[in-house]
Design an enzyme around this catalytic site. Structure first.
Site, mmCIF file in Angstrom:
data_model
loop_
_atom_site.group_PDB
_atom_site.id
_atom_site.type_symbol
_atom_site.label_atom_id
_atom_site.label_comp_id
_atom_site.label_asym_id
_atom_site.label_seq_id
_atom_site.Cartn_x
_atom_site.Cartn_y
_atom_site.Cartn_z
ATOM 1 N N ARG A 296 2.644 -7.545 -6.944
ATOM 2 C CA ARG A 296 1.646 -6.511 -7.243
ATOM 3 C C ARG A 296 0.453 -6.594 -6.296
ATOM 4 O O ARG A 296 -0.326 -5.650 -6.204
ATOM 5 C CB ARG A 296 1.138 -6.666 -8.687
ATOM 6 C CG ARG A 296 2.236 -6.514 -9.702
ATOM 7 C CD ARG A 296 1.796 -7.036 -11.044
ATOM 8 N NE ARG A 296 0.869 -6.148 -11.695
ATOM 9 C CZ ARG A 296 1.218 -5.175 -12.518
ATOM 10 N NH1 ARG A 296 2.482 -4.960 -12.786
ATOM 11 N NH2 ARG A 296 0.319 -4.416 -13.085
ATOM 12 N N HIS B 58 -2.395 19.455 21.185
ATOM 13 C CA HIS B 58 -3.657 20.061 20.767
ATOM 14 C C HIS B 58 -4.777 19.034 20.604
ATOM 15 O O HIS B 58 -5.751 19.282 19.916
ATOM 16 C CB HIS B 58 -3.453 20.862 19.470
ATOM 17 C CG HIS B 58 -2.499 21.996 19.646
ATOM 18 N ND1 HIS B 58 -2.798 23.115 20.393
ATOM 19 C CD2 HIS B 58 -1.222 22.161 19.230
ATOM 20 C CE1 HIS B 58 -1.763 23.935 20.411
ATOM 21 N NE2 HIS B 58 -0.784 23.373 19.713
ATOM 22 N N LYS C 87 5.128 2.742 6.967
ATOM 23 C CA LYS C 87 5.844 1.455 6.868
ATOM 24 C C LYS C 87 5.394 0.513 7.973
ATOM 25 O O LYS C 87 5.091 -0.645 7.731
ATOM 26 C CB LYS C 87 7.360 1.646 7.000
ATOM 27 C CG LYS C 87 8.187 2.051 5.864
ATOM 28 C CD LYS C 87 8.107 1.266 4.597
ATOM 29 C CE LYS C 87 6.881 1.589 3.810
ATOM 30 N NZ LYS C 87 6.936 2.453 2.696
ATOM 31 N N GLU D 102 1.581 -0.612 7.569
ATOM 32 C CA GLU D 102 1.166 -1.419 6.416
ATOM 33 C C GLU D 102 1.682 -2.847 6.481
ATOM 34 O O GLU D 102 1.051 -3.744 5.929
ATOM 35 C CB GLU D 102 1.542 -0.760 5.087
ATOM 36 C CG GLU D 102 3.010 -0.738 4.764
ATOM 37 C CD GLU D 102 3.322 -0.062 3.433
ATOM 38 O OE1 GLU D 102 2.543 -0.192 2.490
ATOM 39 O OE2 GLU D 102 4.372 0.590 3.362
ATOM 40 N N TRP E 173 -6.827 -9.162 -7.963
ATOM 41 C CA TRP E 173 -7.025 -8.350 -6.766
ATOM 42 C C TRP E 173 -8.462 -7.863 -6.859
ATOM 43 O O TRP E 173 -8.782 -7.040 -7.717
ATOM 44 C CB TRP E 173 -6.037 -7.187 -6.756
ATOM 45 C CG TRP E 173 -5.962 -6.415 -5.476
ATOM 46 C CD1 TRP E 173 -5.230 -6.726 -4.377
ATOM 47 C CD2 TRP E 173 -6.616 -5.164 -5.184
ATOM 48 N NE1 TRP E 173 -5.395 -5.759 -3.407
ATOM 49 C CE2 TRP E 173 -6.233 -4.790 -3.871
ATOM 50 C CE3 TRP E 173 -7.485 -4.333 -5.881
ATOM 51 C CZ2 TRP E 173 -6.690 -3.632 -3.265
ATOM 52 C CZ3 TRP E 173 -7.940 -3.172 -5.268
ATOM 53 C CH2 TRP E 173 -7.538 -2.835 -3.967
ATOM 54 N N LYS F 209 0.880 -3.617 -5.072
ATOM 55 C CA LYS F 209 2.079 -2.815 -5.325
ATOM 56 C C LYS F 209 1.801 -1.726 -6.358
ATOM 57 O O LYS F 209 2.259 -0.602 -6.228
ATOM 58 C CB LYS F 209 3.180 -3.753 -5.838
ATOM 59 C CG LYS F 209 4.496 -3.072 -6.138
ATOM 60 C CD LYS F 209 5.232 -2.762 -4.866
ATOM 61 C CE LYS F 209 6.560 -2.084 -5.100
ATOM 62 N NZ LYS F 209 7.013 -1.414 -3.857
ATOM 63 N N CYS G 12 -3.937 -6.682 -10.207
ATOM 64 C CA CYS G 12 -3.972 -7.906 -11.013
ATOM 65 C C CYS G 12 -2.761 -8.005 -11.946
ATOM 66 O O CYS G 12 -2.196 -7.000 -12.364
ATOM 67 C CB CYS G 12 -5.219 -7.937 -11.875
ATOM 68 S SG CYS G 12 -6.718 -7.643 -10.977
ATOM 69 N N GLU H 154 6.305 8.766 6.794
ATOM 70 C CA GLU H 154 6.700 7.575 6.045
ATOM 71 C C GLU H 154 6.987 6.400 7.000
ATOM 72 O O GLU H 154 6.589 5.263 6.744
ATOM 73 C CB GLU H 154 7.925 7.897 5.167
ATOM 74 C CG GLU H 154 8.549 6.718 4.461
ATOM 75 C CD GLU H 154 7.594 5.936 3.556
ATOM 76 O OE1 GLU H 154 6.478 6.406 3.278
ATOM 77 O OE2 GLU H 154 7.979 4.829 3.145
ATOM 78 N N ASN I 74 -7.172 -7.363 -16.605
ATOM 79 C CA ASN I 74 -6.801 -6.426 -15.537
ATOM 80 C C ASN I 74 -7.524 -5.124 -15.812
ATOM 81 O O ASN I 74 -7.530 -4.675 -16.957
ATOM 82 C CB ASN I 74 -5.306 -6.077 -15.572
ATOM 83 C CG ASN I 74 -4.436 -7.227 -15.198
ATOM 84 O OD1 ASN I 74 -4.925 -8.263 -14.810
ATOM 85 N ND2 ASN I 74 -3.136 -7.035 -15.313
ATOM 86 N N GLY I 75 -8.039 -4.499 -14.772
ATOM 87 C CA GLY I 75 -8.675 -3.205 -14.966
ATOM 88 C C GLY I 75 -10.122 -3.241 -14.516
ATOM 89 O O GLY I 75 -10.567 -4.196 -13.871
HETATM 90 C C1 F6R Z 1 3.724 2.076 0.568
HETATM 91 C C2 F6R Z 1 3.657 2.171 -0.871
HETATM 92 C C3 F6R Z 1 2.538 2.954 -1.458
HETATM 93 C C4 F6R Z 1 2.961 3.590 -2.795
HETATM 94 C C5 F6R Z 1 1.740 4.223 -3.462
HETATM 95 C C6 F6R Z 1 2.112 4.925 -4.743
HETATM 96 O O1 F6R Z 1 4.847 1.355 0.975
HETATM 97 O O2 F6R Z 1 4.454 1.632 -1.586
HETATM 98 O O3 F6R Z 1 2.055 3.908 -0.587
HETATM 99 O O4 F6R Z 1 3.939 4.543 -2.560
HETATM 100 O O5 F6R Z 1 0.786 3.230 -3.741
HETATM 101 O O6 F6R Z 1 2.702 4.052 -5.648
HETATM 102 P P1 F6R Z 1 3.614 4.565 -6.800
HETATM 103 O O7 F6R Z 1 4.825 5.179 -6.212
HETATM 104 O O8 F6R Z 1 3.935 3.352 -7.614
HETATM 105 O O9 F6R Z 1 2.805 5.573 -7.560
#
Ligand code: F6R
Length: 596
Positions: free
Chosen positions: A27, A496, A477, A480, A73, A591, A2, A473, A99-100
């Site tokens: 976000r 395995h 990417k 997601e 959110w 985010k 949020c 990673e 928020n929260g």
């Molecule tokens: C994926 C992504 C997330 C963040 C994770 C941690 O692309 O961005 O997996 O890496 O939510 O977020 P931070 O780094 O802000 O603690």
């Protein structure tokens, strides 16, 4: 997650609030709303969906110079118009965005609000009804808000309007980010600096359990007990253009292509006046003094941590363990006597990391945060901070923050350096150049995405050693943003069990940047090919075969993840683009993940 924006001043608030909310879109959210103080009334408009949907239902004739806005959110109650914020108290005197998460909402309903008919399924409504209740019992508004804060358990950033006082904006914070922005003849609040940066670059940090009384002339900060707090403002290290897409079609593309620049910026930020490697001595001493480094992180930052472990063990000779933050609390590894906790978090706000930080601080251990956001919660609450200098990362899928994290980790390990000497700036300089060459080859990645990925339901990235961490990673990417179910797999482990999933045309992308594992991974490619997989290979030039699809100029093998991830980021981008996905705002994701 949020986002909150609030403004009190002299201009019409509509565009200020909506523009601010658009800056917070990154976000992640599923509904949005706005409240405007207008002629002794509070006009509220909210809508499920995007800010553009909110714009569509807003009465353009409503004006006002005091307002609050919110992107939601969903946590409590489905995303719909009723559950969207702002929420109002039963007489509509108070209007609030939050928020929260309020953990004791049920107890509060039971204890104070039995007679109230709630209109939404949210925990937030409890807060606004409590304020109204305390005021109706004779408390002054400020006291009622602080009283409410003292009853709340959980996290909150609040912005509150009182219909009977159109000259004041109230706010409060606990465990959820909130900044106050100071202007000339106006003042603002926002979940982050970006929401306000078009108007001011003069901010107050707000601590947990603080309460704010804001007029257009001044911002007053109080403790929950009503004691006045004095604090200096600071300027954020961003300018308004950092938060714009410019000519790029998506933030993700912009951020992928900023990576060479970010690596060079990191080199310059971690240099002293002679161009030598500089890291704050206390940080270096703390790493040297610890008997083990515990890296705590989530998602992409966790993947950067896995690579960081290699640097700390191979370059600095420091035993290192990497733990997913949300697992640490419940399954704490047996700790050594003198551990140092290193939190990696782009946003510096991730609740799972913060929970660990709070815990290990209680245990008396030293802490260090690696973050992109100066003044973020993790940064403020750790003993020391290392900054990423990546500039704002707006796309939900992390790209430049990931490579910045790896680059800064390599610098710290090189500074501690107990084992091997590495001219880290020279090697990172080569990486920046190689990243540029890789970015120039994006048409190739688009073709490969079209040929291998777009029509697939699932996909595998395989690699060994450092390449395996890149695969984790790379697969995150791809899944997601394109929603193709993708697994990053240790190439030797396939046989395995998981090789059973390989069917005709299952895409398997192999990453080969380490000499020691080249032949082994190539054998694994043959194994999956023999079972019908459609294979693609990303390799370092010195290890490449003629038929490899993406060849990376030779770079230091330890730093090769910084280069190998670039084509994978593009493959994800193009797969999502060709599938028509919302690249910068993938479904269900946020985010800044501020709930545990
Ligand atoms: C994926 C992504 C997330 C963040 C994770 C941690 O692309 O961005 O997996 O890496 O939510 O977020 P931070 O780094 O802000 O603690």
């Amino acid at each position: 997650m949020c986002g909150i924006v609030g403004y009190i001043g002299f201009e019409d608030v509509k565009e200020i609030i909506l523009g601010g909310l658009e800056k917070l879109e990154y976000r992640g959210y599923d509904s949005a709303g706005i409240a405007i103080a207008n002629n002794n009334n509070v006009y509220v408009c909210k809508e499920k969906g995007r800010i553009k949907d909110l714009r569509g239902c807003l009465d353009v004739n409503v004006t006002g110079t005091l307002g609050i806005g919110h992107t939601r959110w969903a946590t409590h109650g489905v995303p719909n118009k009723i559950n969207s914020h702002p929420h109002q108290s039963c007489t509509k005197r108070f209007t609030l965005v939050h928020n929260g998460i309020i953990e004791n909402e049920n107890e509060l309903r039971e204890k104070f609000l039995k007679d109230i008919e709630f209109t939404s399924d949210t925990d937030t409504e409890v807060i606004v009804q409590l304020i109204e209740k305390f005021v109706s019992e004779g408390e002054e508004v400020e006291l009622a808000i602080r009283h409410t804060m003292s009853e709340l358990e959980g996290s909150y950033a609040l912005a509150i309007l009182d219909k009977e006082d159109m000259n004041t904006l109230y706010a409060a914070k606990n465990k959820t980010p909130l900044l106050a922005g100071k202007g000339e003849g106006f003042n603002m609040i926002g979940s982050d600096a970006m929401a306000m940066i078009n108007y001011t670059n003069n901010f107050y940090e707000i601590e947990d359990k603080e309460f704010l009384k804001i007029t257009k002339e001044k911002i007053e900060i109080f403790t929950i007990y009503g004691n006045k707090v004095t604090r200096d403002t600071y300027t954020a290290d961003i300018d308004a253009s950092d938060t714009e897409k410019g000519t790029y079609p998506h933030y993700m593309m912009k951020e992928i292509e900023e990576q060479p620049f970010v690596i060079r910026k990191i080199i310059s930020e971690y240099s002293d006046e002679n161009g030598d490697l500089f890291v704050e001595p206390e940080i270096v001493e703390n790493v040297k003094a610890c008997d083990k480094l515990y890296i705590i992180a989530c998602g992409t930052s966790y993947h950067a941590g896995l690579i960081g472990k290699q640097f700390f063990e191979k370059i600095a000779g420091k035993p290192t363990e990497v733990v997913i933050a949300s697992e640490f609390i419940y399954n704490m590894p047996l700790l050594t006597e003198k551990p140092l906790f290193l939190f990696i978090s782009q946003s510096g706000e991730t609740a799972d990391c913060r929970a660990v930080l709070v815990k290990v601080k209680q245990m008396g251990f030293k802490t260090l945060t690696l973050t992109n956001v100066k003044g973020s919660t993790l940064s403020r609450e750790s003993d020391n901070t290392l900054l990423l200098y990546a500039g704002p990362e707006i796309a939900v899928a992390s790209t430049k923050a990931y490579t910045a994290q790896i680059a800064v980790l390599s610098i710290l390990a090189a500074k501690v350096n107990n084992k091997i000497n590495i001219d880290i700036f020279k090697e990172l300089g080569k990486i920046a150049y190689t990243m540029e060459t890789l970015c120039d080859d994006k048409d190739n990645y688009k073709e490969l995405a079209e040929k291998f990925l777009v029509k697939s339901r699932n996909c595998f990235y395989i690699g060994r050693s450092m390449d395996y961490f890149v695969c984790l990673e790379a697969s995150l990417k791809l899944k997601e943003i394109s929603y193709i179910q993708t697994e990053g797999f240790a190439a030797g482990e396939l046989k395995h069990g998981t090789i059973a999933l390989i069917e005709h045309d299952t895409p398997v992308i192999a990453v080969i940047t380490q000499e020691s594992i080249n032949l082994n991974t190539r054998s694994n490619i043959k194994e999956v090919k023999a079972r019908g997989a459609a294979t693609m290979v990303i390799s370092l030039k010195k290890l490449s075969n003629e038929t490899d699809d993406i060849v990376i100029d030779d770079v230091n093998e330890l730093l090769s993840p910084l280069a190998a991830i670039i084509p994978a980021q593009y493959l994800a981008y193009y797969a999502a683009l060709l599938k028509g996905c919302d690249i910068d705002k993938p479904r269900n994701l946020a985010k800044s993940v501020t709930v545990e």
